[in-house]
Design a protein around this motif. Structure first.
Motif: not given
Length: 496
Positions: A106-123
């Motif tokens: 099961p996904v963990k919210v802090p892990e997903v949000e941290s990953l999304l922040e990095k992905t947004v920065h990358k985009i």
């Protein structure tokens, strides 16, 4: 806002992701959901999302098959794989398809949000880079395609002060002695110390380029660096000329004795050698992926240490070297994801995240050693064990007091420990010396402060613990490969 698509055959999972993640705060919006790959392919054409969460195991069309098909038409989408199956063979396939990360359910919210922040920065970085490159190439094509033939020539020079004027004026003077040659500098196309030029003319000849490069180096008085040029191409292939030139320049690590690089042939024998080398890399990575679920990090460390020698080889093309270094970094991030925060990740992997980072290395041995040190650092962080709480407290102390005159002796006094013991323990548990960690924290803070143009560089130096601004500039350049002033200029351009 960037658009997101959620693909999972379980409605509950999709609903959980939609409702538990603060998408708006991240600058994202969930535009669509799909329960299998077939349905997603229909939707993706309509909404063209920037980010896709996709489950691996789904009916009709699984996640990996969906990504393969979607990649054929939409190469700029960022994919995040989710799966309840702890199967790293799937992770291996996902990485080969260019996914951004792999999350276990099961996904963990802090892990997903941290990953999304990095992905947004990358985009965001990709968009800025694309805009710059497209703008430069359009300008360059207008200025440098007035002849039938085109080429690109690049100089990587480790000392940058006053170099641009010497190169540009030198090229114009040298090449115009032959026939009219149009010259255009692709600014910011590559890293700071790399100078890339588009050339065009009716009758460009390779010996002109070689002589020009040789005379430029004579003007530069044997400074450290290398020159390379693309083969001469029809003007319609000007974009290819710039790409090939930079790729060739990166191969300088295999030819440190050369100041000038020309086209390197890659025949059938080379292809066979590369395939054998890549098979060995895949074999080692396969062993690592099989060991990861078992947590056998002693064996994994041994396998990881084999990779730098296999990856950084003259048998491998530069594009393959960069691809497998990226995969190595993704594996290391996964190994240490529970032990490192975002700042530590930025410190450890900063060198391989810079634009055209291969240009920073003088030799293949230097690159291999850098990768091995990165592996050692991550493995030691992963194995730090029973004194984790103490080291965490020390790191926190350094982050809160980096502007002070910190030393290992000062810190050991604060924690009532022997200096030698604490220094050894810190190195064992973090993979770096305490001095290196203090310097890294100061440099990362300096990068943030430099964005504030109201602060002078001297003030930034003082705020980060350096009384001598010249010494601060020296340390900053060593850490980032550019001066504080240059960093401020480039960071300012990216934010506009």
């Amino acid at each position: 806002m960037y658009k997101v698509m959620l693909i999972d055959d379980e409605k509950f999972i999709r609903k959980s992701l939609r409702n538990r993640i603060n998408w708006e705060r991240l600058g994202l919006h969930v535009e669509a959901e799909a329960e299998n790959g077939m349905e997603a392919l229909q939707l993706i054409r309509q909404i063209k999302p920037e980010i896709v969460f996709v489950d691996i195991r789904m009916p009709l069309m699984d996640g990996l098959s969906f990504i393969r098909e979607a990649r054929k038409q939409y190469s700029n989408i960022h994919y995040i794989i989710t799966s309840a199956y702890d199967d790293f063979d799937y992770a291996r396939q996902a990485i080969s398809l260019g996914v951004d990360d792999y999350i276990m359910k099961p996904v963990k919210v802090p892990e997903v949000e941290s990953l999304l922040e990095k992905t947004v920065h990358k985009i965001t970085e990709e968009e800025i880079s694309k805009q710059l490159k497209e703008k430069m190439l359009v300008e360059g094509m207008t200025a440098a395609t007035q002849g039938k033939k085109v080429a690109a020539i690049a100089f990587y020079v480790e000392e940058t002060d006053g170099i641009e004027l010497i190169i540009h004026s030198g090229l114009q003077e040298i090449l115009n002695q032959e026939k009219q040659v149009n010259i255009y500098r692709l600014r910011e196309y590559s890293c700071t110390d790399c100078y890339v030029y588009l050339l065009s003319g009716e009758e460009l000849e390779e010996h002109w380029l070689f002589e020009a490069a040789a005379q430029i180096w004579a003007m530069l008085r044997e400074k450290e660096g290398t020159a390379a040029w693309s083969e001469i191409l029809p003007k319609a292939e000007i974009k290819a000329a710039a790409r090939r030139c930079i790729r060739l320049l990166k191969s300088k690590i295999f030819y440190p004795e050369r100041k000038i690089l020309t086209k390197i042939s890659f025949g059938k024998e080379n292809e066979k050698a590369e395939e054998e080398q890549l098979n060995q890399i895949r074999h080692v990575l396969g062993g690592i992926y099989r060991q990861l679920p078992n947590g056998n990090y002693t064996a994994i460390r041994g396998e990881l240490m084999l990779l730098p020698d296999l990856i950084v080889s003259r048998n491998n093309r530069i594009v393959m070297i960069e691809s497998y270094i990226m995969e190595l970094v993704m594996v290391l991030e996964r190994i240490a994801q529970q032990e490192m925060d975002e700042l530590e990740t930025d410190i450890i992997f900063r060198h391989v995240r810079e634009k055209d980072y291969l240009l920073r290395y003088r030799t293949e041995e230097e690159l291999r050693d850098s990768l091995k040190e990165m592996i050692r650092c991550v493995c030691e962080i992963r194995d730090k064990g029973e004194r984790k709480e103490l080291i965490t407290d020390i790191k926190e102390y350094i982050r809160n007091n980096y502007s002070e005159n910190l030393s290992a002796a000062d810190i050991s006094g604060v924690f009532f420990l022997n200096t030698s013991y604490l220094s050894t323990l810190f190195k064992e548990k973090t993979g770096m010396t305490m001095t290196t960690y203090i310097e890294a924290i100061r440099m990362e803070k300096a990068k943030q402060l430099l964005l504030n143009r109201e602060l002078s560089i001297t003030e930034v130096a003082v705020y980060t613990g350096y009384s001598d601004p010249n010494y601060f500039s020296k340390v900053f350049r060593k850490y980032t490969s550019m001066s504080p002033r240059k960093y401020r200029e480039e960071a300012g351009e990216d934010r506009e």
